[in-house]
Design a protein around this motif. Structure first.
Motif, PDB file in Angstrom:
ATOM      1  N   PRO A 256       0.850  -1.196   0.000  1.00 19.33           N
ATOM      2  CA  PRO A 256       0.000   0.000   0.000  1.00 19.33           C
ATOM      3  C   PRO A 256       0.883   1.243   0.000  1.00 19.33           C
ATOM      4  N   GLY A 257       0.521   2.211  -0.862  1.00 15.27           N
ATOM      5  CA  GLY A 257       1.354   3.397  -0.949  1.00 15.27           C
ATOM      6  C   GLY A 257       0.832   4.533  -0.074  1.00 15.27           C
ATOM      7  N   HIS A 258      -0.487   4.567   0.123  1.00 12.66           N
ATOM      8  CA  HIS A 258      -1.079   5.671   0.881  1.00 12.66           C
ATOM      9  C   HIS A 258      -1.293   5.242   2.332  1.00 12.66           C
ATOM     10  N   PRO A 259      -0.942   6.094   3.275  1.00 15.90           N
ATOM     11  CA  PRO A 259      -1.128   5.726   4.687  1.00 15.90           C
ATOM     12  C   PRO A 259      -2.584   5.355   5.009  1.00 15.90           C
ATOM     13  N   CYS A 303      -3.513  11.476   9.679  1.00 11.98           N
ATOM     14  CA  CYS A 303      -2.358  10.717   9.201  1.00 11.98           C
ATOM     15  C   CYS A 303      -1.242  10.683  10.245  1.00 11.98           C
ATOM     16  N   ALA A 304      -0.725   9.484  10.490  1.00 13.20           N
ATOM     17  CA  ALA A 304       0.352   9.338  11.469  1.00 13.20           C
ATOM     18  C   ALA A 304       1.662   9.909  10.923  1.00 13.20           C
ATOM     19  N   LYS A 305       1.769   9.963   9.568  1.00 13.65           N
ATOM     20  CA  LYS A 305       3.031  10.382   8.965  1.00 13.65           C
ATOM     21  C   LYS A 305       2.965  11.813   8.453  1.00 13.65           C
ATOM     22  N   VAL A 306       1.994  12.583   8.956  1.00 11.09           N
ATOM     23  CA  VAL A 306       1.761  13.923   8.417  1.00 11.09           C
ATOM     24  C   VAL A 306       2.972  14.837   8.624  1.00 11.09           C
ATOM     25  N   GLN A 307       3.206  15.682   7.636  1.00 11.82           N
ATOM     26  CA  GLN A 307       4.286  16.664   7.757  1.00 11.82           C
ATOM     27  C   GLN A 307       3.718  18.038   7.392  1.00 11.82           C
ATOM     28  N   PRO A 315      -1.991  16.695  -2.561  1.00  6.52           N
ATOM     29  CA  PRO A 315      -1.211  15.839  -3.454  1.00  6.52           C
ATOM     30  C   PRO A 315      -2.072  15.311  -4.606  1.00  6.52           C
ATOM     31  N   GLN A 316      -1.483  15.165  -5.781  1.00  2.61           N
ATOM     32  CA  GLN A 316      -2.172  14.564  -6.925  1.00  2.61           C
ATOM     33  C   GLN A 316      -1.763  13.104  -7.024  1.00  2.61           C
ATOM     34  N   LEU A 317      -2.590  12.333  -7.745  1.00  2.05           N
ATOM     35  CA  LEU A 317      -2.214  10.932  -7.974  1.00  2.05           C
ATOM     36  C   LEU A 317      -0.896  10.884  -8.748  1.00  2.05           C
ATOM     37  N   ALA A 318       0.054  10.120  -8.247  1.00  4.62           N
ATOM     38  CA  ALA A 318       1.325   9.991  -8.953  1.00  4.62           C
ATOM     39  C   ALA A 318       1.699   8.521  -9.011  1.00  4.62           C
ATOM     40  N   THR A 319       2.382   8.142 -10.073  1.00  2.00           N
ATOM     41  CA  THR A 319       2.716   6.741 -10.273  1.00  2.00           C
ATOM     42  C   THR A 319       3.801   6.289  -9.301  1.00  2.00           C
ATOM     43  N   LEU A 320       3.543   5.183  -8.606  1.00  2.00           N
ATOM     44  CA  LEU A 320       4.559   4.587  -7.746  1.00  2.00           C
ATOM     45  C   LEU A 320       5.298   3.504  -8.517  1.00  2.00           C
ATOM     46  N   LEU A 332       4.246   5.465   1.348  1.00  6.63           N
ATOM     47  CA  LEU A 332       4.951   4.493   2.171  1.00  6.63           C
ATOM     48  C   LEU A 332       5.984   3.760   1.319  1.00  6.63           C
ATOM     49  N   PRO A 333       7.150   3.552   1.872  1.00  7.55           N
ATOM     50  CA  PRO A 333       8.150   2.792   1.126  1.00  7.55           C
ATOM     51  C   PRO A 333       7.683   1.354   1.011  1.00  7.55           C
TER      52      PRO A 333
END
Ligand SMILES: Nc1ncnc2c1ncn2[C@@H]1O[C@H](COP(=O)(O)OP(=O)(O)OP(=O)(O)O)[C@@H](O)[C@H]1O
Ligand SMILES: [Mg+2]
Lengths: 350, 308
Positions: A256-259, A303-307, A315-320, A332-333
Motif C-alpha cells: 500500500p502506498g497511501h497511509p 495521518c500518522a506520517k503527516v508533515q 497531493p495529486q495521484l502519482a505513479t509509484l 509508504l516505502p
C-alpha cells in the motif's frame, strides 16, 4: 451477445471517468462531494471501490447512473460509457442506458424491491422497459435469469413476493434484475453488507461467476477490504471524495502506498485477531463531512506520517510503479525489494 | 382469515353495545319529549297518560333493559313524531345520503389524488405553490360558509344549479362540492405526504435504475404502495359521509340521514335519535372492517398464510 464485439473497440474501456467533480447543495452552501475523480474499467474487469463510510462511494455510483439526488450536480469532468460521453445526455437517452447498458444493485435487498410486486414481474419489467422480446420470450428469459442467479428449485417461485424470500434470495433477485438486459457494466453498491457471512460468500461467488460467464464489468463498492481481496482485480481507494490510491489488488495488499490504505488494511489484519464482539481497531478520527474537507491533503488530520507540507498542499495521484498510483506527498516505502507487479491489468499512469 | 373476521365481529358487537348505552343515557337525560308532543294547554293528566303510553314513566334502568333487548332485534320503537318504526325512517333516508356521499367522494377523490400526487412530485416547484392553497382553502372553509357562498353564486346569482332539495345530477353538484371539499383537503394532504415518503424509498431508486420513466415509476410502483395509508383515511371519510352530513344536508335541505338527525334531536324524538346513532356507528364499523379486508387484497404481506 452484446453490441461491443468488434476488435477495434477492445482498447476502449467500458467505463472511463475523468476529472469528475460533483457539487452538493445544502442549506444554501455548496460543497464538493467528489473532486477530480478519475477511474476506468476494462471489459470483464472487476474494480473495487473502497473507503470508509461517507467517502463518496455511493455518490460516485449514482453519478455514473445519473441518479444523484436533486441537490447534487456534476460540475466538471466526463463519464464515458463504452466510449460515449453520458454526462451531457438528455434524460430520455439516459433512461435508455439505465438497466440496459449499465445497471446497479443496492446494499439493502430487504427494501430495494417493490414489496407489492411479484419478483418475476420485477425482473420482467426491465425487459418491458427496454422493449426486449415479446411477452412469452420475456417470461422465458426471466426463468433463465432466475436459474442463472441460482434461484431455481428450493421452493422459489417467480410468483412470490419479496417478503416471502430471504435476504440472500432477494439479493439474487436484484442481481437478476440488474442482469436482465445484459448490461456491459454492473455497479454493485455494498451488495453483501446487509447479509450474513455464508450468504455473503455465495453472492460474491455468483458475481465472480457472472463475470467469467458473461464478461460483465463490475464496479464493486464496499468498505470491506476482505471482500475486495476476494473479488476485485483492481482497487480504487477513496477518501473524502477523492481517489487516493489505485492499484491491482495484489500490489495494493502487498505494498500500500497511501497511509490511508495501510490503515484500512491494518484494520482487517487486526480484525482477524480481535475476539468476537470486541471493537475493531480503526484509523483514529473520522471521515470529514463535506464542509470540513481540508484544503491540503484531506487525510492529513488523521495521518500518522503527516508533515507540514501536507497541510497546505493537496497531493495529486502519482505513479509509484506501473499501474499503481497514490496521492500522497510521502508514500509508504515498499517493504523489501520493490518488484514489479505480476499482473498486467495495466491502465498505466496518467 | 375466518378467525380474523370473527374477532373483528366480536369487537364490533362490543363497540355497538357501548354506543347504544351512551346514546340511551345521553338522550334520556336531554329533556322530556312529551312536553313537545302535547298541545300548550294540555293538562298534567294528559301529560302523564302520554308519558305512560310511550313508556317514559318507567324507571330508567327498566327502560334501558327493554331498549337494549329491542335494539338487538333491530327494533327502536315507533317515532314519537311520525307514526312509523324509527329504523324504517332512518333506512328510508339512507339512499339519499348514499347519493350525496358518493357525489362528495367522487368530487373529492377526482381532485385530491392528482393534487396530492402533483404536489409531491413537484415539491418546491411552482406547481406545488399553486396547488397547496387550494387544499388550504378547502380545509379552512367550514361547510356552512362555503355552502352558502356556493348557493349565492351558482344558484341565486347565476341560476346554474338549484339551491336546495334533491333531484337529478344538477341538484347533487353544489352539496357534493360543499361536502366533498373537506374530504378533498384531508385526502390530498394524505396522498401528498404518503407519495413524498415513498418517492424516497429504495425501491423507487431500483425502478429508476431499471430505466423506468417517472410516469412508470409513479403508476407501477409508487401508487399502490403509497395508497395503502390513504385507504385508512378513505374508509373513515366514507363512514363519516355515510353517517349523514348534518350541516350540508341542512343547508341544502337534502333529505338524508343528517337532516333527519337534526329534526329528530330538535323534537326529542328518542327512538329516531337512537336508531340514527346506532346506524351511523354500524356504518363506521363496517367501513373500517371493509378497509381492513381491502388491505389484505392490496398488500400481500398482510395476507394470512394459507389463504391463497
Ligand atoms: N443528497 C445529499 N445531500 C447532501 N449530502 C449528501 C447527499 N448525499 C451524500 N451526501 C454526503 O456526501 C458524502 C458522501 O456520501 P456517500 O453516500 O457517497 O458515502 P459512502 O462512501 O457511500 O458511504 P457509506 O459507506 O456510508 O455508504 C457524505 O458526507 C454524505 O453525507
Ligand atoms: Mg454508500
Amino acid at each position: 451477445m452484446r453490441p461491443v464485439g468488434q476488435a477495434n473497440v477492445v482498447a476502449e474501456p467500458v467505463l472511463r471517468i475523468e476529472d469528475l467533480s460533483v457539487c452538493v447543495e445544502r442549506d444554501g452552501r455548496s460543497n464538493l462531494a467528489l473532486s477530480s475523480v478519475s477511474l476506468s474499467i476494462s471489459n470483464g474487469e472487476i474494480v473495487g471501490i473502497v473507503g470508509e463510510s461517507g467517502c463518496g462511494k455511493t455518490m460516485m455510483a449514482l453519478a455514473i447512473m445519473g441518479l444523484m439526488a436533486e441537490n447534487c450536480r456534476t460540475v466538471h469532468g466526463s463519464i464515458a460509457l463504452q466510449g460515449l460521453e453520458i454526462t451531457s445526455l438528455s434524460a430520455r437517452s439516459m433512461r435508455s442506458f439505465r438497466g440496459r447498458r449499465m445497471s446497479m444493485i443496492f446494499q439493502e435487498p430487504m427494501v430495494a424491491l417493490n414489496p407489492l410486486m411479484r419478483v418475476g414481474r420485477q425482473v420482467e419489467e426491465v425487459l418491458a422497459i427496454h422493449h426486449i422480446g415479446n411477452r412469452s420470450e420475456r417470461r422465458r428469459r426471466v426463468r433463465e435469469l432466475f436459474a442463472q442467479v441460482g434461484l431455481s428449485g428450493s421452493g422459489f417461485r417467480s410468483r412470490q413476493y419479496p417478503h416471502e424470500l430471504s435476504g440472500g434470495m432477494r439479493q439474487r433477485v436484484m442481481i437478476a434484475v440488474a442482469l436482465a438486459a445484459e448490461p456491459a457494466l454492473l455497479i454493485a453498491d455494498e451488495p453483501t453488507t446487509a447479509l450474513d457471512a455464508t450468504v455473503q460468500a455465495q453472492i460474491l461467488d455468483l458475481l465472480l461467476d457472472i463475470r467469467s460467464r458473461l464478461g460483465t464489468s463490475i464496479l464493486f463498492v464496499t468498505h470491506d477490504m476482505g471482500v475486495i481481496a476476494e473479488v476485485a482485480d483492481r482497487v480504487v481507494v477513496m477518501y473524502a471524495g477523492q481517489v487516493v490510491e489505485v492499484a491491482s489488488v495484489q500490489d495494493l495488499f502487498a505494498r500500500p502506498g497511501h497511509p490511508y490504505t495501510a490503515g484500512l488494511l491494518g484494520s482487517i489484519t487486526a480484525a482477524s485477531s480481535v475476539p468476537e464482539g470486541g471493537d475493531l481497531p480503526t484509523i483514529a478520527g473520522r471521515v470529514p463531512s463535506l464542509e470540513e474537507i481540508p484544503l491540503g491533503c484531506a487525510f492529513a488530520p488523521r495521518c500518522a506520517k503527516v508533515q507540514a507540507h501536507c497541510i497546505d498542499n493537496r497531493p495529486q495521484l502519482a505513479t509509484l510503479e506501473t499501474g499503481h498510483l497514490a496521492a500522497c506527498w510521502f508514500p509508504l516505502p515498499s517493504v523489501g525489494d520493490p518488484r514489479t507487479s505480476a499482473t498486467s491489468h495495466s491502465e498505466g499512469g496518467k | 382469515m375466518i378467525r380474523f373476521i370473527l374477532s373483528r365481529l366480536v369487537q364490533a358487537v362490543v363497540a355497538l353495545l357501548g354506543v347504544l348505552t351512551v346514546v340511551f343515557f345521553a338522550v334520556h337525560t336531554a329533556g322530556n319529549p312529551v312536553r313537545l308532543l302535547v298541545p300548550q294547554n294540555a293538562s298534567a293528566a294528559d301529560i302523564a297518560r302520554l308519558s305512560h303510553q310511550l313508556g317514559l314513566d318507567r324507571p330508567l334502568v327498566d327502560q334501558y333493559g327493554s331498549f337494549l333487548l329491542n335494539a338487538i332485534h333491530g327494533n327502536f320503537g315507533y317515532s314519537f313524531v311520525q307514526n312509523q318504526p324509527a329504523l324504517n325512517i332512518v333506512l328510508s333516508r339512507f339512499p339519499n345520503t348514499v347519493e350525496l356521499a358518493a357525489g362528495a367522494l367522487v368530487f373529492a377523490l377526482a381532485l385530491a389524488i392528482p393534487i396530492g400526487i402533483l404536489s409531491a412530485v413537484y415539491r418546491g416547484k411552482w406547481v406545488e405553490r399553486v396547488l397547496m392553497p387550494v387544499i388550504l382553502v378547502g380545509q379552512s372553509m367550514p361547510a356552512f360558509w362555503s355552502g352558502i357562498l356556493l348557493i349565492l353564486i351558482f344558484a341565486v346569482h347565476w341560476h346554474i344549479f338549484p339551491s336546495s332539495g334533491q333531484g337529478g345530477l344538477r341538484a347533487l353538484i353544489l352539496p357534493s362540492v360543499t361536502l366533498g371539499s373537506i374530504s378533498l383537503a384531508t385526502v390530498a394532504r394524505m396522498v401528498r405526504g404518503s407519495f413524498l415518503e415513498h418517492l424516497n424509498r429504495e425501491y423507487v431508486r431500483t425502478a429508476k435504475a431499471k430505466g423506468a420513466s417517472m410516469p412508470r415509476v409513479l403508476i407501477r410502483h409508487v401508487f399502490r404502495n403509497a395508497f395503502l395509508p390513504v385507504l385508512t383515511i378513505l374508509g373513515m371519510e366514507t363512514a363519516n359521509l355515510l353517517g349523514g352530513a348534518v350541516i350540508t344536508e341542512t343547508i341544502f335541505a337534502w333529505p338524508g340521514v343528517g337532516l333527519l338527525t337534526v329534526q329528530a334531536v330538535q323534537s326529542l324524538d328518542f327512538p329516531v335519535v337512537e336508531a340514527v346513532v346506532l346506524f351511523a356507528a354500524t356504518i363506521y364499523i363496517l367501513a373500517n372492517l371493509a378497509v381492513d379486508l381491502l388491505y389484505g387484497v392490496v398488500d400481500p404481506r398482510l395476507r394470512i398464510q394459507g389463504a391463497d
